[in-house]
Design a protein around this motif. Structure first.
Motif, PDB file in Angstrom:
ATOM      1  N   THR A  47       0.591  -0.974  -0.160  1.00  0.00           N
ATOM      2  CA  THR A  47       0.090  -0.215  -0.036  1.00  0.00           C
ATOM      3  C   THR A  47       0.582   1.111   0.043  1.00  0.00           C
ATOM      4  O   THR A  47       0.115   2.241  -0.346  1.00  0.00           O
ATOM      5  N   SER A  92      -5.151  12.142 -13.638  1.00  0.00           N
ATOM      6  CA  SER A  92      -4.914  12.442 -12.142  1.00  0.00           C
ATOM      7  C   SER A  92      -3.233  12.955 -12.856  1.00  0.00           C
ATOM      8  O   SER A  92      -2.854  13.523 -13.376  1.00  0.00           O
ATOM      9  N   GLN A 232      -2.668   2.326  -8.418  1.00  0.00           N
ATOM     10  CA  GLN A 232      -3.329   2.814  -7.396  1.00  0.00           C
ATOM     11  C   GLN A 232      -4.563   3.316  -8.497  1.00  0.00           C
ATOM     12  O   GLN A 232      -5.920   3.189  -8.367  1.00  0.00           O
ATOM     13  N   HIS A 233      -4.181   3.238 -10.068  1.00  0.00           N
ATOM     14  CA  HIS A 233      -4.984   3.750 -10.724  1.00  0.00           C
ATOM     15  C   HIS A 233      -6.266   2.344 -11.340  1.00  0.00           C
ATOM     16  O   HIS A 233      -7.269   2.261 -11.616  1.00  0.00           O
ATOM     17  N   ARG A 235      -6.376  -0.204  -9.428  1.00  0.00           N
ATOM     18  CA  ARG A 235      -7.335  -0.643  -8.336  1.00  0.00           C
ATOM     19  C   ARG A 235      -8.710   0.772  -8.470  1.00  0.00           C
ATOM     20  O   ARG A 235      -9.801  -0.226  -7.966  1.00  0.00           O
ATOM     21  N   THR A 236      -8.423   1.276  -8.610  1.00  0.00           N
ATOM     22  CA  THR A 236      -9.603   2.558  -9.055  1.00  0.00           C
ATOM     23  C   THR A 236     -10.343   1.968 -10.029  1.00  0.00           C
ATOM     24  O   THR A 236     -11.515   2.270  -9.868  1.00  0.00           O
ATOM     25  N   HIS A 237      -9.432   2.333 -10.880  1.00  0.00           N
ATOM     26  CA  HIS A 237     -10.255   2.402 -12.565  1.00  0.00           C
ATOM     27  C   HIS A 237     -10.389   1.100 -13.347  1.00  0.00           C
ATOM     28  O   HIS A 237     -11.280   0.878 -14.561  1.00  0.00           O
ATOM     29  N   ASP A 372      -8.137   7.367 -19.905  1.00  0.00           N
ATOM     30  CA  ASP A 372      -7.028   7.939 -18.250  1.00  0.00           C
ATOM     31  C   ASP A 372      -6.131   8.135 -18.430  1.00  0.00           C
ATOM     32  O   ASP A 372      -4.972   7.696 -19.647  1.00  0.00           O
TER      33      ASP A 372
END
Ligand SMILES: *Cc1c(COP(=O)(O)O)cnc(C)c1O
Length: 435
Positions: A47, A92, A232-233, A235-237, A372
């Motif tokens: 993380t 982002s 991170q991207h 996991r979210t999208h 993205d």
């Protein structure tokens, strides 16, 4: 893992050797012999950026004396945040400027500094890093090595040829970091470094090394923020973002490609350059030609002959092959100014001139494609107030870490551009002893 020279695949060395040598003896650049194949799930339990770095870099230190120290090195490298900040529709910004000198170069310089300090623990003499700088690299290197044991740094910069704020960042050091102002231009500083490396007297009194951006020890850790951000991207999208990297010497962009080679969820990679044209010219024509470097508002990207091209051409041997891996877009000074001016309204963000190049490239390409974006913010705008402030009509707040460095600034010794004057300051001796 071994590292080979771009100029001879037979010359293979350990990571430690590659870090200490910088350049291979045949003049080539070190590259990893292979890339591990990770999927995003490999990092499921990671993380923090420190944890991602350690997992990603583990295969790259395999079999090396540094392997046992990797955890500690990754912790020493970061210790400041790397942020992926959403700024607008499907976009982002990867903020790499929260380190001590407010630019991404802190990451590579700190990894290299910590590694070299550890590798020289048992040496009977410290390792002396000699750097010539036209501004930002010197500050990152000075900051990274400051107060580290078993290493010392001598930074040479051209007096009057760097901005006031850059000068304050170069001269805010003490102890094992010595900054010297040279009455000359950047090339004089670089000539002095070369001369010292070739001088017997210097060789006998100092163990000299360099920490310039071609060192593989600066490139490898730069992969880690691309890994961290793309995970991170993902996991979210659940998508692979297009990454736009403001590029000059091409190290940062190459690190992004390396991360993608390792299996991280990165989509297209676009190098945003300023008006300097070596990369776009190569991709357009298939012919490699270095150019004279051109001065622009994104000064840290004013490179006419990017050294990492040698690595890119090693991995992707033709222009067609490279064009499958990346694309590149040139951004003019007018476009940089325009993006900075519109930044607050459109993105609620003050861009620095380098990051503004990435923003402009996104603007051009987002019209025709649906994807993205991760825009890489390579520096804090407070490093370039003379460009940014007139365009936004107000002052830019200085980040605390940078303010601390600048507050310590003190006048450096000044020398004429010759080796005996440099020796006088460094060895504290009369210039006439070594004419
Ligand atoms: C060094 C630098 C760049 C260019 O990075 P390369 O790795 O040389 O391509 C871009 N922006 C800033 C602020 C820099 O300091």
């Amino acid at each position: 893992m071994q590292y080979l020279s771009t100029r001879s695949a037979d010359h293979r060395v350990s990571l430690s050797t590659a870090l200490q040598e910088g350049l291979a003896p045949d003049g080539g650049l070190y590259v990893p012999e292979r890339f591990p194949d990770f999927g995003p799930e490999t990092f499921a339990d990671c993380t923090t950026i420190e944890a991602v770095s350690e997992r990603l870099l583990r295969p790259f230190v395999e079999g090396d004396p540094l392997a046992d120290e990797l955890t500690a090195i990754c912790e020493a490298t970061f210790g400041f945040p790397v942020r992926l900040r959403g700024v607008g529709r499907r976009t982002s910004v990867l903020e790499l400027f929260h380190g001590p000198t407010a630019a991404f170069k802190d990451v590579g310089a700190r990894f290299l500094a910590d590694s070299l300090a550890r590798l020289n623990e048992n040496a009977d003499q410290p390792l002396t890093i000699l750097v010539a700088t036209s501004g930002d690299t010197g500050a990152a290197v000075a900051a990274a090595f400051w107060k580290k044991p078993h290493v010392e740094v001598i930074v040479l910069y051209p007096k009057g040829k760097v901005s006031d704020r850059q000068e304050q960042q170069l001269t805010g050091w003490s102890d094992n970091v010595q900054t010297i102002a040279v009455r000359g231009v950047f090339d004089d500083c670089q000539e002095l470094v070369k001369a010292a490396f070739q001088d017997e007297h210097w060789q006998s009194r100092k163990r000299l090394s360099s920490a310039n951006s071609i060192n593989i020890g600066r490139l490898l850790p730069q992969m880690t923020y691309y890994a961290y951000a793309s995970l991170q991207h993902w996991r979210t999208h659940g998508t692979r973002p297009t990454v736009v990297v403001p590029s000059g010497n091409l190290g940062n962009g190459l690190a992004c490609l390396y991360a993608r080679e390792c299996g991280l969820p990165i989509g297209d990679v676009i190098f945003a350059t300023n008006e300097n044209r070596p990369v776009t010219h190569y991709l357009d024509t298939g012919e490699w030609t270095p150019f004279e470097s051109k001065e622009t508002l994104a000064t840290a990207m004013d490179v006419g002959n990017p050294s990492n091209m040698e690595r890119l051409r090693h991995h992707w041997s033709t222009a067609e092959a490279l064009a499958e891996a990346i694309s590149a877009e040139r951004v003019t000074d007018e476009q940089i100014q325009d993006q900075i001016q519109r930044g607050l309204d459109e993105w609620s963000t003050v861009w620095d001139p380098h990051t503004a190049c990435a923003v402009d490239v996104r603007d051009r390409l987002a019209r025709d494609t649906d994807r993205d974006w991760i825009l890489v913010a390579t520096a804090h705008p407070a490093k370039f107030p003379e460009v940014v402030e007139p365009l936004i009509g107000r002052e830019v707040d200085i980040p605390e870490s940078l303010a601390k460095v600048m507050a310590r600034s003190h006048p450096p010794p000044e020398i004429d551009p010759n080796l005996s004057s440099l020796a006088h300051v460094v060895f504290d001796e009369s210039p006439s002893v070594h004419p």
